[in-house]
Design a protein around this motif. Structure first.
Motif, PDB file in Angstrom:
ATOM      1  N   HIS A   1      -8.078   4.228 -27.356  1.00 12.58           N
ATOM      2  CA  HIS A   1      -7.505   2.875 -27.321  1.00 12.58           C
ATOM      3  C   HIS A   1      -8.507   1.888 -27.893  1.00 12.58           C
ATOM      4  O   HIS A   1      -9.570   2.277 -28.390  1.00 12.58           O
ATOM      5  CB  HIS A   1      -7.065   2.519 -25.904  1.00 12.58           C
ATOM      6  CG  HIS A   1      -8.167   2.590 -24.879  1.00 12.58           C
ATOM      7  ND1 HIS A   1      -9.276   1.774 -24.919  1.00 12.58           N
ATOM      8  CD2 HIS A   1      -8.341   3.399 -23.812  1.00 12.58           C
ATOM      9  CE1 HIS A   1     -10.066   2.051 -23.904  1.00 12.58           C
ATOM     10  NE2 HIS A   1      -9.533   3.049 -23.221  1.00 12.58           N
TER      11      HIS A   1
ATOM     12  N   ASP B   1     -16.483  13.828 -24.529  1.00 13.63           N
ATOM     13  CA  ASP B   1     -17.011  14.279 -23.249  1.00 13.63           C
ATOM     14  C   ASP B   1     -15.921  15.181 -22.671  1.00 13.63           C
ATOM     15  O   ASP B   1     -14.836  14.683 -22.341  1.00 13.63           O
ATOM     16  CB  ASP B   1     -17.218  13.021 -22.384  1.00 13.63           C
ATOM     17  CG  ASP B   1     -18.017  13.264 -21.143  1.00 13.63           C
ATOM     18  OD1 ASP B   1     -18.294  14.435 -20.847  1.00 13.63           O
ATOM     19  OD2 ASP B   1     -18.361  12.274 -20.466  1.00 13.63           O
TER      20      ASP B   1
ATOM     21  N   TYR C   1     -13.949  10.532 -23.061  1.00 14.40           N
ATOM     22  CA  TYR C   1     -13.253  11.580 -22.306  1.00 14.40           C
ATOM     23  C   TYR C   1     -12.008  12.018 -23.059  1.00 14.40           C
ATOM     24  O   TYR C   1     -11.279  11.169 -23.589  1.00 14.40           O
ATOM     25  CB  TYR C   1     -12.806  11.060 -20.940  1.00 14.40           C
ATOM     26  CG  TYR C   1     -13.907  10.934 -19.933  1.00 14.40           C
ATOM     27  CD1 TYR C   1     -14.761  11.999 -19.663  1.00 14.40           C
ATOM     28  CD2 TYR C   1     -14.090   9.752 -19.227  1.00 14.40           C
ATOM     29  CE1 TYR C   1     -15.773  11.879 -18.718  1.00 14.40           C
ATOM     30  CE2 TYR C   1     -15.102   9.625 -18.285  1.00 14.40           C
ATOM     31  CZ  TYR C   1     -15.943  10.698 -18.042  1.00 14.40           C
ATOM     32  OH  TYR C   1     -16.934  10.588 -17.118  1.00 14.40           O
TER      33      TYR C   1
ATOM     34  N   GLY D   1     -18.532  -6.088 -23.472  1.00 13.67           N
ATOM     35  CA  GLY D   1     -17.543  -6.422 -22.450  1.00 13.67           C
ATOM     36  C   GLY D   1     -16.260  -5.630 -22.610  1.00 13.67           C
ATOM     37  O   GLY D   1     -16.169  -4.717 -23.432  1.00 13.67           O
ATOM     38  N   TRP D   2     -15.289  -6.000 -21.822  1.00  8.57           N
ATOM     39  CA  TRP D   2     -13.991  -5.305 -21.837  1.00  8.57           C
ATOM     40  C   TRP D   2     -12.912  -6.173 -22.454  1.00  8.57           C
ATOM     41  O   TRP D   2     -12.913  -7.395 -22.296  1.00  8.57           O
ATOM     42  CB  TRP D   2     -13.605  -4.920 -20.394  1.00  8.57           C
ATOM     43  CG  TRP D   2     -14.096  -3.550 -20.080  1.00  8.57           C
ATOM     44  CD1 TRP D   2     -15.316  -3.026 -20.403  1.00  8.57           C
ATOM     45  CD2 TRP D   2     -13.371  -2.518 -19.415  1.00  8.57           C
ATOM     46  NE1 TRP D   2     -15.395  -1.737 -19.975  1.00  8.57           N
ATOM     47  CE2 TRP D   2     -14.211  -1.396 -19.370  1.00  8.57           C
ATOM     48  CE3 TRP D   2     -12.096  -2.436 -18.852  1.00  8.57           C
ATOM     49  CZ2 TRP D   2     -13.817  -0.204 -18.794  1.00  8.57           C
ATOM     50  CZ3 TRP D   2     -11.704  -1.247 -18.269  1.00  8.57           C
ATOM     51  CH2 TRP D   2     -12.563  -0.146 -18.248  1.00  8.57           C
TER      52      TRP D   2
ATOM     53  N   PRO E   1     -20.620   5.849 -26.749  1.00  6.60           N
ATOM     54  CA  PRO E   1     -20.396   6.777 -25.638  1.00  6.60           C
ATOM     55  C   PRO E   1     -19.598   7.963 -26.180  1.00  6.60           C
ATOM     56  O   PRO E   1     -18.923   7.843 -27.209  1.00  6.60           O
ATOM     57  CB  PRO E   1     -19.536   5.977 -24.666  1.00  6.60           C
ATOM     58  CG  PRO E   1     -19.646   4.563 -25.072  1.00  6.60           C
ATOM     59  CD  PRO E   1     -19.944   4.554 -26.538  1.00  6.60           C
TER      60      PRO E   1
ATOM     61  N   TRP F   1     -21.773  13.694 -15.729  1.00  3.35           N
ATOM     62  CA  TRP F   1     -22.610  12.644 -16.323  1.00  3.35           C
ATOM     63  C   TRP F   1     -23.970  13.176 -16.793  1.00  3.35           C
ATOM     64  O   TRP F   1     -24.499  12.729 -17.806  1.00  3.35           O
ATOM     65  CB  TRP F   1     -22.793  11.460 -15.361  1.00  3.35           C
ATOM     66  CG  TRP F   1     -21.728  10.433 -15.575  1.00  3.35           C
ATOM     67  CD1 TRP F   1     -20.617  10.232 -14.809  1.00  3.35           C
ATOM     68  CD2 TRP F   1     -21.645   9.503 -16.662  1.00  3.35           C
ATOM     69  NE1 TRP F   1     -19.852   9.225 -15.346  1.00  3.35           N
ATOM     70  CE2 TRP F   1     -20.460   8.755 -16.488  1.00  3.35           C
ATOM     71  CE3 TRP F   1     -22.440   9.224 -17.769  1.00  3.35           C
ATOM     72  CZ2 TRP F   1     -20.064   7.752 -17.360  1.00  3.35           C
ATOM     73  CZ3 TRP F   1     -22.051   8.221 -18.645  1.00  3.35           C
ATOM     74  CH2 TRP F   1     -20.882   7.497 -18.442  1.00  3.35           C
TER      75      TRP F   1
ATOM     76  N   HIS G   1     -12.316   2.186 -27.076  1.00  5.18           N
ATOM     77  CA  HIS G   1     -13.058   3.216 -27.817  1.00  5.18           C
ATOM     78  C   HIS G   1     -13.312   2.758 -29.244  1.00  5.18           C
ATOM     79  O   HIS G   1     -14.407   2.925 -29.786  1.00  5.18           O
ATOM     80  CB  HIS G   1     -12.267   4.533 -27.860  1.00  5.18           C
ATOM     81  CG  HIS G   1     -11.857   5.047 -26.512  1.00  5.18           C
ATOM     82  ND1 HIS G   1     -10.541   5.314 -26.206  1.00  5.18           N
ATOM     83  CD2 HIS G   1     -12.567   5.343 -25.414  1.00  5.18           C
ATOM     84  CE1 HIS G   1     -10.474   5.754 -24.964  1.00  5.18           C
ATOM     85  NE2 HIS G   1     -11.697   5.777 -24.465  1.00  5.18           N
TER      86      HIS G   1
ATOM     87  N   ALA H   1     -23.170  14.872 -19.981  1.00  5.55           N
ATOM     88  CA  ALA H   1     -22.756  13.955 -21.049  1.00  5.55           C
ATOM     89  C   ALA H   1     -23.933  13.177 -21.623  1.00  5.55           C
ATOM     90  O   ALA H   1     -24.060  13.027 -22.843  1.00  5.55           O
ATOM     91  CB  ALA H   1     -21.701  12.989 -20.508  1.00  5.55           C
ATOM     92  N   LEU H   2     -24.782  12.669 -20.749  1.00  7.78           N
ATOM     93  CA  LEU H   2     -25.887  11.832 -21.241  1.00  7.78           C
ATOM     94  C   LEU H   2     -26.830  12.612 -22.156  1.00  7.78           C
ATOM     95  O   LEU H   2     -27.390  12.063 -23.108  1.00  7.78           O
ATOM     96  CB  LEU H   2     -26.648  11.235 -20.051  1.00  7.78           C
ATOM     97  CG  LEU H   2     -25.867  10.152 -19.294  1.00  7.78           C
ATOM     98  CD1 LEU H   2     -26.433   9.922 -17.900  1.00  7.78           C
ATOM     99  CD2 LEU H   2     -25.845   8.839 -20.084  1.00  7.78           C
TER     100      LEU H   2
ATOM    101  N   VAL I   1     -22.653   0.858 -25.300  1.00  4.83           N
ATOM    102  CA  VAL I   1     -21.804   1.315 -24.192  1.00  4.83           C
ATOM    103  C   VAL I   1     -20.976   0.151 -23.661  1.00  4.83           C
ATOM    104  O   VAL I   1     -21.304  -1.012 -23.907  1.00  4.83           O
ATOM    105  CB  VAL I   1     -22.650   1.882 -23.016  1.00  4.83           C
ATOM    106  CG1 VAL I   1     -23.480   3.061 -23.456  1.00  4.83           C
ATOM    107  CG2 VAL I   1     -23.545   0.808 -22.402  1.00  4.83           C
TER     108      VAL I   1
END
Ligand code: MSP
Length: 665
Positions: A19, A50, A13, A298-299, A10, A228, A22, A231-232, A267
């Motif tokens: 962090h 972005d 921003y 995942g996160w 991605p 968006w 990213h 950005a895409l 992503v």
């Protein structure tokens, strides 16, 4: 495998500093790019920032800067981190690049001319922080269903991309190509949503009166482009002006044809809809090929909690890398969590993997082999002689790895790839113990000793090759220490992956110690400076490690027991599922411990050092065949092992996760 490989992250921003989230995607993309480069493929690895939209405008305003000046400053945080993490992106796109702006405007005009964009009056709800419109049905008690913040009712003219037209085409494509959205669970979520809800049209403009910071709409200068949509388009626009030169593809449209479509868009799960629905529909409307794959990972949480600035618990990759090096961080994030699932970062988990898998398994293996080649063969690898069973086993594992790696990396199964690779590392360590080179040396069996060390050297050469995509500096260090005079940038994976590449006579070099153990886990993100210095300078005495490995533990002066006596004690792995203090006792705690086949109640005298909350979930050692006893009237069906010295007390646990019930011996 395709000869051309295009992978994207991605674009991040610039309203915040980078962090772990990213860094995670970027490391994954870098691993794939490096792997493909090892095959000589034409690789385009794109990342970037972005820079338009409300979030960035607001962040700039907070700093009393213009959005562009703010972005210019923030971009360096990302570029610096990528350098520190050894990221080899071929390009870095910024959505404020004039070339990107021109492509966005060209595509908007094309869609407008094709009748795919319409002006409408919008009446509805808007979430300012998320920059998203919601319908009456979607909002929850006046709040944004996504972030929970209040939404505003607005009525304004805007331009809409007629995305609803693509609903059935989207479903058809996602159903036809199971690899389009991965992992499977996310694919099902997207399909579920597309099949049960009417897809709306997408508002792709913002009136300048409300938001000035964006790309102007070419057919109506009163509006800017929704962030968006802008950005895409980066994934496509970059192919025209930032892609590496390709044969016969010099002008922008030839470059786009060469590089597009992307092989993987990596992503995070939160931005899967924008990619799988908005971006796919945009490409369909433009009549352009679709990417081959969109993969949602995942996160990360931190010690079980969501990371956020307000909680002050965000992992800054810079700190971890400064303390322990880029490769250890790269290894950890890819090994710890299955790509696609959520994962948790804790300093403890980091130290455990570092000390066991990197320092012990890999670092020690290298230092032992180098020391032995130096001590027994004056530093030059001997030639192998007749092959024995354990040699064949090593060779077989090594021979199977290239296919395994190819399979796992094409499925983005980074953790499985490292796990499988570690079977060779572990087998090589076991091979050292089985063949006891120090005994061979003592018995002057130099032929066999030479063969054993050759096999180990060859394994290390291959391990270096196989880890190169994830741990590039370590891979090069391993090869340099073995005396291999090649740079990874110049080698071909297939040629190097065959057994026997290590030339007898190759002279080892005094290398650095890979991954010196982290001795004192130092709190939060752990910035053991001493360790960092050791890591950088590599000044750890390797001879010492080797000597320690050679000398069997001395047992003199102790009361000795036979193995059968020891075997009478049934020690088991147990997991504490409940813990509470025993009434009227400050020492005793009552534990419920899962030992695989049953749950046992165990009363332990550890209450002065551990509260119930410290014990919950801990994996411990239980004496499972101890006669039940009553302590202050409470039955204890076993005992928990702990060490004590003076007032200090510590419960014995395991270095890595073990299943309840496993035997401890
Ligand atoms: N600018 C958009 C992306 C546009 S792509 C055409 C964006 N930027 S972001 O900076 O907010 O987020 C970038 C990525 O970071 C997302 O993929 C998001 O999933 C990821 N992460 C943010 N927090 C994360 C974790 N805690 N863990 C893992 N990834 C996370 O969205």
């Amino acid at each position: 495998m395709p000869d051309k490989f295009y992978v994207t992250t991605p674009i991040y921003y610039v309203n915040d500093v980078p962090h772990i989230g990213h860094a995670y995607t970027t490391i994954a993309a870098d691993t794939l790019a490096r792997y493909h480069r090892l095959f000589g493929h034409a690789v385009f690895f794109l990342t970037g920032t972005d820079e338009h939209g409300q979030k960035v405008e607001k962040a700039a305003l907070d700093r009393s800067l213009s959005p562009k000046a703010h972005a210019d400053g923030m971009v360096d945080n990302f570029k610096r981190l990528w350098k520190k993490l050894d990221i080899t992106n071929d390009a870095f796109i910024r959505t404020t690049d004039s070339e990107h702006v021109a492509v966005v405007q060209e595509l908007l005009q094309q869609l407008y001319d094709k009748g795919q964009i319409e002006r409408r009056t919008y009446n509805g709800w808007y979430c300012t922080p998320d920059e998203r419109f919601w319908t009456e049905k979607e909002i929850v008690e006046g709040k944004c269903p996504d972030c929970g913040r209040p939404v505003e009712q607005i009525s304004e003219d805007n331009y809409f991309f007629l995305m609803s037209r693509y609903q059935s085409q989207l479903i058809a494509h996602i159903e036809k190509d199971p690899g389009y959205i991965r992992p499977e669970s996310r694919r099902n979520e997207v399909l579920g949503f597309l099949k049960t809800q009417a897809l709306g049209d997408l508002c792709i403009t913002r009136p300048k009166s409300r938001l000035a910071w964006g790309i102007e709409i070419p057919f109506d200068r009163q509006f800017v482009t929704y962030v968006w949509f802008d950005a895409l388009v980066n994934y496509l626009s970059a192919t025209r002006y930032l892609s590496p030169p390709a044969e016969g593809a010099s002008d922008p449209s030839a470059r786009q044809r060469f590089w597009w479509p992307a092989d993987h868009h990596l992503v995070g799960k939160d931005i899967l809809t924008t990619h799988s629905v908005y971006w796919t529909a945009m490409l369909m409307a433009l009549g352009l090929p679709l990417p081959r794959n969109i993969f949602a990972h995942g996160w990360w949480t931190r010690e079980g909690r969501k990371m956020s600035k307000s909680l002050g618990n965000v992992i800054d990759p810079n700190e971890v890398v400064d303390a322990y090096g880029a490769d250890a961080f790269r290894y950890f994030v890819l090994r710890e969590v299955t790509f696609g699932l959520d994962g948790d970062y804790s300093h403890e988990a980091f130290v455990t993997r570092f000390n066991t898998e990197l320092a012990n398994d890999l670092g020690n293996l290298l230092s032992r082999v180098l020391t032995m080649v130096r001590n027994y063969f004056s530093g030059a690898f001997p030639a192998p002689s007749s092959e024995q069973q354990s040699d064949r086993e090593l060779r077989d594992i090594a021979a199977g790895l290239p296919r395994m790696i190819a399979g796992h990396l094409s499925a983005l199964a980074f953790s499985r790839y490292l796990q499988d690779l570690w079977t060779l590392v572990s087998r090589a360590n076991r091979y050292v113990e089985e063949n006891a080179p120090w005994t061979l040396a003592k018995n002057k069996e130099m032929d066999r000793l030479g063969s054993v060390l050759y096999h180990l050297g060859e394994c290390l050469r291959l391990i270096g090759l196989f880890i190169a995509p994830v741990m590039p500096a370590t891979a090069q260090t391993i090869w340099d220490s073995l005396g291999i005079e090649k740079k990874f940038a110049d080698v071909h994976f297939t040629a190097e992956a065959a057994w026997g590449g290590l030339q007898p006579g190759t002279t080892v070099r005094s290398g650095v110690q890979l991954f010196p153990r982290i001795e004192k886990p130092g709190g939060s993100q752990g910035s053991s400076r001493a360790n960092a210095d050791k890591q950088k300078k590599g000044k750890v005495n390797m001879e010492k490690t080797e000597t320690a490995a050679q000398i069997p533990p001395a047992a003199a002066g102790m009361d000795l027991i036979g193995i059968d006596e020891f075997a009478k004690v049934d020690l088991r792995v147990g997991k504490i599922t409940a813990a509470e203090r025993v009434e009227k006792s400050d020492k005793l705690v009552r534990l419920q411990v899962d030992i695989g086949t049953e749950t046992r109640q165990v009363v332990a005298g550890i209450g002065k050092s551990y509260g119930p909350e410290d014990l919950m979930g801990k994996t411990v050692v239980i004496v499972a065949n101890l006669k039940p006893a009553k302590l202050m009237g409470v039955e204890s069906q076993g005992m928990l092992l702990a060490a004590s010295s003076g007032d200090a007390l510590a419960v014995a646990t395991f270095e890595r996760e073990m299943k309840p019930g496993a035997k401890v011996k």
